[in-house]
Design a protein around this motif. Structure first.
Motif, PDB file in Angstrom:
ATOM      1  N   ALA A   1       0.803  -1.130   0.060  1.00  0.00           N
ATOM      2  CA  ALA A   1      -0.030  -0.097   0.089  1.00  0.00           C
ATOM      3  C   ALA A   1       0.932   1.069  -0.027  1.00  0.00           C
ATOM      4  N   ALA A   2       0.310   2.553  -0.051  1.00  0.00           N
ATOM      5  CA  ALA A   2       0.930   3.699  -0.048  1.00  0.00           C
ATOM      6  C   ALA A   2       2.180   3.552   1.099  1.00  0.00           C
ATOM      7  N   GLU A   3       3.185   4.336   0.666  1.00  0.00           N
ATOM      8  CA  GLU A   3       4.247   4.580   1.550  1.00  0.00           C
ATOM      9  C   GLU A   3       3.820   5.265   2.905  1.00  0.00           C
ATOM     10  N   GLY A   4       4.222   4.776   4.107  1.00  0.00           N
ATOM     11  CA  GLY A   4       3.858   5.412   5.416  1.00  0.00           C
ATOM     12  C   GLY A   4       2.455   5.166   5.836  1.00  0.00           C
ATOM     13  N   SER A   5       1.780   4.363   4.932  1.00  0.00           N
ATOM     14  CA  SER A   5       0.296   4.276   5.446  1.00  0.00           C
ATOM     15  C   SER A   5       0.433   3.256   6.644  1.00  0.00           C
ATOM     16  N   ASN A   6      -0.612   2.983   7.486  1.00  0.00           N
ATOM     17  CA  ASN A   6      -0.946   2.253   8.364  1.00  0.00           C
ATOM     18  C   ASN A   6      -0.915   0.799   7.877  1.00  0.00           C
ATOM     19  N   ARG A   7      -1.748   0.829   6.575  1.00  0.00           N
ATOM     20  CA  ARG A   7      -1.807  -0.474   5.897  1.00  0.00           C
ATOM     21  C   ARG A   7      -0.352  -0.979   5.462  1.00  0.00           C
ATOM     22  N   MET A   8       0.381  -0.154   4.812  1.00  0.00           N
ATOM     23  CA  MET A   8       1.670  -0.522   4.596  1.00  0.00           C
ATOM     24  C   MET A   8       2.452  -1.249   5.730  1.00  0.00           C
ATOM     25  N   LYS A   9       2.311  -0.647   6.721  1.00  0.00           N
ATOM     26  CA  LYS A   9       2.936  -1.074   7.879  1.00  0.00           C
ATOM     27  C   LYS A   9       2.542  -2.607   8.363  1.00  0.00           C
ATOM     28  N   ALA A  10       1.288  -2.657   8.238  1.00  0.00           N
ATOM     29  CA  ALA A  10       0.782  -4.002   8.502  1.00  0.00           C
ATOM     30  C   ALA A  10       0.876  -5.049   7.574  1.00  0.00           C
ATOM     31  N   GLU A  11       0.959  -4.388   6.207  1.00  0.00           N
ATOM     32  CA  GLU A  11       1.499  -5.433   5.285  1.00  0.00           C
ATOM     33  C   GLU A  11       2.852  -6.049   5.476  1.00  0.00           C
ATOM     34  N   LYS A  12       3.780  -5.013   5.771  1.00  0.00           N
ATOM     35  CA  LYS A  12       5.070  -5.337   5.954  1.00  0.00           C
ATOM     36  C   LYS A  12       5.271  -6.362   6.861  1.00  0.00           C
ATOM     37  N   LYS A  13       4.645  -6.066   7.986  1.00  0.00           N
ATOM     38  CA  LYS A  13       4.756  -7.192   9.363  1.00  0.00           C
ATOM     39  C   LYS A  13       4.372  -8.749   8.581  1.00  0.00           C
ATOM     40  N   VAL A  14       3.262  -8.678   7.835  1.00  0.00           N
ATOM     41  CA  VAL A  14       2.886 -10.112   7.232  1.00  0.00           C
ATOM     42  C   VAL A  14       3.928 -10.485   6.210  1.00  0.00           C
ATOM     43  N   TYR A  15       4.396  -9.684   5.782  1.00  0.00           N
ATOM     44  CA  TYR A  15       5.536 -10.010   4.694  1.00  0.00           C
ATOM     45  C   TYR A  15       6.890 -10.603   5.348  1.00  0.00           C
ATOM     46  N   SER A  16       7.157  -9.916   6.383  1.00  0.00           N
ATOM     47  CA  SER A  16       8.115 -10.177   7.211  1.00  0.00           C
ATOM     48  C   SER A  16       8.296 -11.576   7.789  1.00  0.00           C
ATOM     49  N   LYS A  17       6.959 -12.004   8.195  1.00  0.00           N
ATOM     50  CA  LYS A  17       6.715 -13.395   8.461  1.00  0.00           C
ATOM     51  C   LYS A  17       6.693 -14.374   7.569  1.00  0.00           C
ATOM     52  N   PHE A  18       6.321 -13.808   6.486  1.00  0.00           N
ATOM     53  CA  PHE A  18       6.232 -14.734   5.044  1.00  0.00           C
ATOM     54  C   PHE A  18       7.832 -15.088   4.891  1.00  0.00           C
ATOM     55  N   LEU A  19       8.611 -13.958   4.771  1.00  0.00           N
ATOM     56  CA  LEU A  19      10.190 -14.272   4.558  1.00  0.00           C
ATOM     57  C   LEU A  19      10.579 -15.104   5.293  1.00  0.00           C
ATOM     58  N   LYS A  20      10.313 -15.150   6.740  1.00  0.00           N
ATOM     59  CA  LYS A  20      10.880 -16.229   7.583  1.00  0.00           C
ATOM     60  C   LYS A  20      10.580 -17.464   7.258  1.00  0.00           C
ATOM     61  N   TYR A  21       8.975 -17.750   6.997  1.00  0.00           N
ATOM     62  CA  TYR A  21       8.492 -18.984   6.543  1.00  0.00           C
ATOM     63  C   TYR A  21       9.179 -19.469   5.372  1.00  0.00           C
ATOM     64  N   LEU A  22       9.589 -18.716   4.536  1.00  0.00           N
ATOM     65  CA  LEU A  22      10.155 -19.206   3.106  1.00  0.00           C
ATOM     66  C   LEU A  22      11.621 -19.521   3.428  1.00  0.00           C
ATOM     67  N   ARG A  23      12.287 -18.865   4.397  1.00  0.00           N
ATOM     68  CA  ARG A  23      13.570 -19.495   4.666  1.00  0.00           C
ATOM     69  C   ARG A  23      13.542 -20.561   5.439  1.00  0.00           C
ATOM     70  N   GLU A  24      12.583 -21.166   6.239  1.00  0.00           N
ATOM     71  CA  GLU A  24      12.537 -22.441   6.930  1.00  0.00           C
ATOM     72  C   GLU A  24      12.029 -23.462   5.840  1.00  0.00           C
ATOM     73  N   ALA A  25      11.194 -23.065   4.848  1.00  0.00           N
ATOM     74  CA  ALA A  25      10.925 -23.955   3.764  1.00  0.00           C
ATOM     75  C   ALA A  25      12.186 -24.303   2.829  1.00  0.00           C
ATOM     76  N   ALA A  26      12.908 -23.323   2.584  1.00  0.00           N
ATOM     77  CA  ALA A  26      14.050 -23.403   1.762  1.00  0.00           C
ATOM     78  C   ALA A  26      15.308 -24.322   2.379  1.00  0.00           C
TER      79      ALA A  26
END
Length: 292
Positions: free
Chosen positions: A182-207
């Motif tokens: 979402a738009a830079e600096g928005s609350n929605r973007m902050k929430a999305e980045k939290k989810v994405y951070s978890k997803f990246l950690k999951y991908l590392r575990e899968a790898a």
């Protein structure tokens, strides 16, 4: 503009929701390409509030950009390998059709027919008097001009030569699945980045093999229907999007090569990491494409 609106109107009319057309016009959702990017929350604001109606709207407005087609050819290749090349069944009358399927899969940017031995490939393209089933295979390929093409350009034999598949790496999959924030600096973007951070950690575990049956190829297949990048690349580049939903199961749309992750509704909290990762495991092991 008029043509695009007519398409949206046609979809709404077909699912008996044409009374919502003004909502789409006022919101400037005026073409089917825009509609494909709408989240469940967006559709609810436009008046499509039930899961059934949203599913029907998306189905009627869907455009096949290659996902189902690639999956179809992948299934065919797997079955052909098992039934006709492991071992070869010389007596079968099906090899001409198989040759046509090989040619179509290549021309449609599907999986390459790398299921023959090098000896059989040599017999197919170089032997003057091959066995009958090889002649049939050759005839099938040439129904689309592919046998003569390979004869004219011998380097194309590599399209048939079996090779070890290149493993999908963490870097590769994160390059392919680009997040759309979402738009830079928005609350929605902050929430999305939290989810994405978890997803990246999951991908590392899968790898690293710590997610059981889930590997990175399965994650890519969930979003695109294929476990490796096609030789000509993707018709539509894969992407990763975020949607506010109750369910934390990822969803995929292989028609447009899209993976969708959930952002908690109304600013809520994400589940505990092990719970969230179990949702991911369930989705990527079961081809869960979005039914709620």
């Amino acid at each position: 503009m008029a043509s695009a609106l007519t398409n949206v109107e046609a979809v709404l009319t077909k699912i008996n929701l044409n009374d919502l057309l003004n909502n789409f016009i006022e919101s400037k959702v005026d073409n089917l390409e825009t509609c494909r990017a709408l989240t469940d929350a967006d559709l609810s604001r436009l008046g499509i509030t039930t899961i059934g109606d949203r599913t029907r709207f998306r189905s009627e407005g869907a455009v096949d950009l290659g996902g189902p087609r690639k999956e179809f050819f992948a299934i065919l290749m797997r079955d052909i390998k098992q039934k006709y090349f492991d071992p070869v069944k010389e007596w079968s009358k099906d090899y001409e059709v198989i040759g046509k399927i090989f040619a179509l899969s290549i021309l449609q940017n599907g999986p390459l027919p790398r299921i023959m031995t090098t000896d059989l490939i040599e017999e197919l393209f170089e032997t003057e008097e091959p066995r009958q089933f090889v002649k049939d295979l050759r005839k099938g390929l040439d129904s689309l001009g592919f046998y003569q093409l390979v004869r004219s350009l011998p380097s194309l034999i590599h399209l048939f030569t079996p090779i070890q598949p290149t493993p999908i790496t963490f870097k590769k999959i994160t390059t392919l699945l680009k997040p759309e924030f979402a738009a830079e600096g928005s609350n929605r973007m902050k929430a999305e980045k939290k989810v994405y951070s978890k997803f990246l950690k999951y991908l590392r575990e899968a790898a690293s093999g710590r997610r059981g049956d889930v590997n990175l190829a399965k994650v890519l297949k969930f979003a695109t229907s294929v476990e490796e990048e096609p030789i000509l690349g993707f018709t539509l580049h894969p992407s990763l999007h975020f949607s506010e939903r109750k369910s934390h199961l990822p969803t995929g749309n292989t028609c447009i090569n899209r993976l969708m992750l959930t952002v908690p509704e109304n600013g809520g909290k994400l589940p505990e990491e092990d719970v969230l990762f179990n949702f991911f495991d369930y989705a990527f092991c079961n081809a869960y494409y979005g039914l709620q």
